[in-house]
Scaffold this active site. Structure first.
Site, PDB file in Angstrom:
ATOM      1  N   LYS A 144       0.840  -1.196   0.000  1.00 41.74           N
ATOM      2  CA  LYS A 144       0.000   0.000   0.000  1.00 41.74           C
ATOM      3  C   LYS A 144       0.881   1.254   0.000  1.00 41.74           C
ATOM      4  O   LYS A 144       1.981   1.258   0.572  1.00 41.74           O
ATOM      5  CB  LYS A 144      -0.867  -0.065   1.252  1.00 41.74           C
TER       6      LYS A 144
ATOM      7  N   SER B  10      -9.491   1.004   3.834  1.00 41.69           N
ATOM      8  CA  SER B  10      -8.690   1.869   2.983  1.00 41.69           C
ATOM      9  C   SER B  10      -7.675   1.146   2.111  1.00 41.69           C
ATOM     10  O   SER B  10      -7.107   1.726   1.197  1.00 41.69           O
ATOM     11  CB  SER B  10      -7.956   2.891   3.850  1.00 41.69           C
TER      12      SER B  10
ATOM     13  N   SER C 243      -9.795  -1.777   7.561  1.00 37.74           N
ATOM     14  CA  SER C 243      -9.156  -1.421   6.292  1.00 37.74           C
ATOM     15  C   SER C 243      -8.401  -2.556   5.621  1.00 37.74           C
ATOM     16  O   SER C 243      -7.956  -2.403   4.487  1.00 37.74           O
ATOM     17  CB  SER C 243      -8.220  -0.229   6.497  1.00 37.74           C
TER      18      SER C 243
END
Length: 541
Positions: free
Chosen positions: A121, A203, A227
């Site tokens: 990420k 997320s 997330s």
């Protein structure tokens, strides 16, 4: 999400609507959210390849690290324009892969990830040519981090090929109370690979989509509350949110040291377990990991047992069920499969008490955000233009068309007004969080009933992506484990109208081995993972 205030709902994913969106922005928002109408054709040679299959291919000469890297990069080029899951490609990926091939030829194989392409990420520091921005334009001009994040160090040490960084909900969905999951100022909107007009959740949106769409073998996401588990559920893959402190947060753009953790995202429990063993470990720079070396396993696959449900005693957290009739049928079939495999299931609604921690959690995250963000930005050195949370707020205000076009920064503005971590309000809020989710929640209930873990729906079906009206999620069960800092594993449980839903198994601190055993047994008994359809929209006929 039932029983949550608007502010509390932001904790998971970014909920609801774009407050104050003007008519001039409506058309562009809708245009950005609607993907092209042609489905993606899918004949990828490495489709659904497991880590073990890739490693075998590397060992017998069928593959090389360079050929795997090239294949995944070509696939990203071919289809990610419709998905928006990759925010940046590592320009050195093929060179790194070639060097790892030389190591293998010389008889030096670092482990099962040697030569395997992975992604992380875009909130993990990398000391290379890639940026670390948390999806925000505010960090595009920041200096390179002084060193790799601990997670990236572990991956490089294991011989993984870091081929790129994934898109995310900007600032891990902490900026606004009204955000849309999967959107960032830098990366734009990320789309669900099962139906391109659906949301991938967040997320860790890009990590979930990239793994599901076979753009990499495995990926790493981060979770504060939902997330990792929500995007894994919505993209039909496995996600592990580990015990807080099992994996270091050093060099990760933060929200909250009280709840943040990295976690593996993969297409199977076995692959996720393999990655977990690589990532876990004590880091002198992260005090929360002091026990990690004593608690970790270097090989979590040893706990995988296809008969692992036999004799298991599991609490069904009924307060998270009943949100959608079609989902309910799939979930009940999943519970029946667990019973058929030998598990004892005990219904309880008592975990609803953990939901009373919502407002206290919001306060904790706001205090932590102000403190932890400043500490992270200081790590970038005196030349960084961003030094405090207020600097980020000011940048967004100065670049409203790019950063505040669809939703604001209310949470940032509330957090910047919070005081130091010595405030009694903060200390009391954190104590309330732990009491409700640990003592009276997960630990208290499991101990009293003599059970191994909880099971609950990870979330409902992926909602439509709508930058005008925002997210609308249901059935989310991430908070108790997230707030307590306890492990949570989501596994595909079935599909509703072709859209995936997941089942979460969560339990006590350091219970990863037990949860992996149970989650793997459920996976083997049901085998619900299926490749995404890349449809323009869901077919209801």
């Amino acid at each position: 999400m039932p029983n949550r205030t608007q502010a509390d709902r932001r904790t998971f994913l970014g909920s609801a609507v774009i407050a104050g969106a003007v008519a001039a922005n409506a058309a562009s928002a809708q245009e950005q959210a609607v993907p092209e109408t042609e489905p993606i054709m899918d004949d990828f040679e490495l489709k659904e390849s497991s880590l073990a299959e890739l490693a075998d291919g590397l060992g017998n000469g069928k593959h090389s690290a360079a050929s795997l890297t090239r294949a995944y990069l070509d696939r990203i080029t071919a289809i990610d324009d419709k998905l928006g899951s990759v925010i940046e490609i590592n320009p050195d990926a093929e060179q790194i892969a070639t060097e790892l091939d030389r190591e293998r030829a010389a008889g030096n194989v670092r482990g099962p990830l040697h030569g395997i392409p992975v992604m992380v990420k875009d909130n993990f520091d990398t000391r290379d040519k890639m940026k670390t921005t948390a999806g925000s334009l505010a960090l595009l001009d920041a200096p390179q981090p002084p060193e790799d994040s601990f997670v990236v160090q572990q991956l490089r040490k294991a011989g993984a090929v870091l081929i790129g960084k994934t898109n995310l909900s900007e600032w891990a969905n902490i900026r606004s109370t009204n955000s849309t999951s999967g959107w960032s100022g830098r990366g734009g909107q990320c789309n669900n690979p099962y139906a391109l007009d659906r949301n991938p959740c967040g997320s860790s949106s890009g990590s979930g989509v990239a793994v599901s769409a076979n753009l990499c073998s495995v990926a790493v996401g981060t979770e504060t509350d939902g997330s990792v588990t929500c995007p894994s559920s919505c993209c039909g893959i496995v996600g592990i949110k580990p015990t807080l402190g099992l994996i270091s947060r050093t060099g990760v753009v933060p929200i909250s040291h009280s709840q943040d953790t990295a976690g593996p995202m993969a297409r199977s429990v076995r692959d996720a377990a393999m990655l977990l063993g690589v990532l876990a470990g004590t880091d002198p720079q992260d005090d929360a990991t002091a026990e990690a070396d004593a608690q970790r396993s270097t090989d979590y696959t040893q706990f995988l047992d296809a008969a692992g449900l036999k004799g298991a005693k599991i609490a069904v957290a009924r307060n998270y069920f009943g949100f959608h009739d079609d989902c309910e049928r799939v979930l009940e079939e999943a519970l029946d499969a667990m019973r058929d495999a030998g598990a004892t299931l005990v219904d309880t609604g008592r975990l609803a008490i953990a939901e009373d921690a919502g407002s206290a959690e919001t306060m904790v995250l706001q205090y932590d955000l102000k403190h932890d963000m400043a500490a992270y930005l200081e790590r970038l050195g005196p030349d960084s233009p961003m030094k405090t949370l207020q600097d980020l707020i000011d940048f967004n205000n100065a670049n409203r068309e790019a950063e505040l076009k669809y939703f604001g920064q209310e949470f940032f503005e509330q957090a910047v007004e919070r005081g130091p971590l010595t405030d009694n309000a903060y200390i009391e809020a954190r104590a309330r969080c732990l009491r409700l989710t640990r003592d009276e929640g997960i630990d208290g209930i499991l101990d009293e009933l003599g059970l191994d873990c909880f099971v609950a729906p990870s979330t409902g079906v992926p909602c439509l992506t709508d930058l005008i009206n925002g997210d609308h999620w249901s059935g989310i069960s991430s908070s108790p484990a997230a707030v307590a800092g306890y492990p949570n594993i989501t596994v595909p449980a079935g599909q509703v109208y072709g859209l995936p839903i997941g089942l979460s198994f969560f339990g006590r601190k350091w219970d990863e081995p037990k949860l992996l055993r149970i989650a793997y047994a459920f996976e083997q008994a049901t085998k619900h993972r299926r490749a995404p359809q890349f449809l323009p929209t869901v077919k209801l006929d």
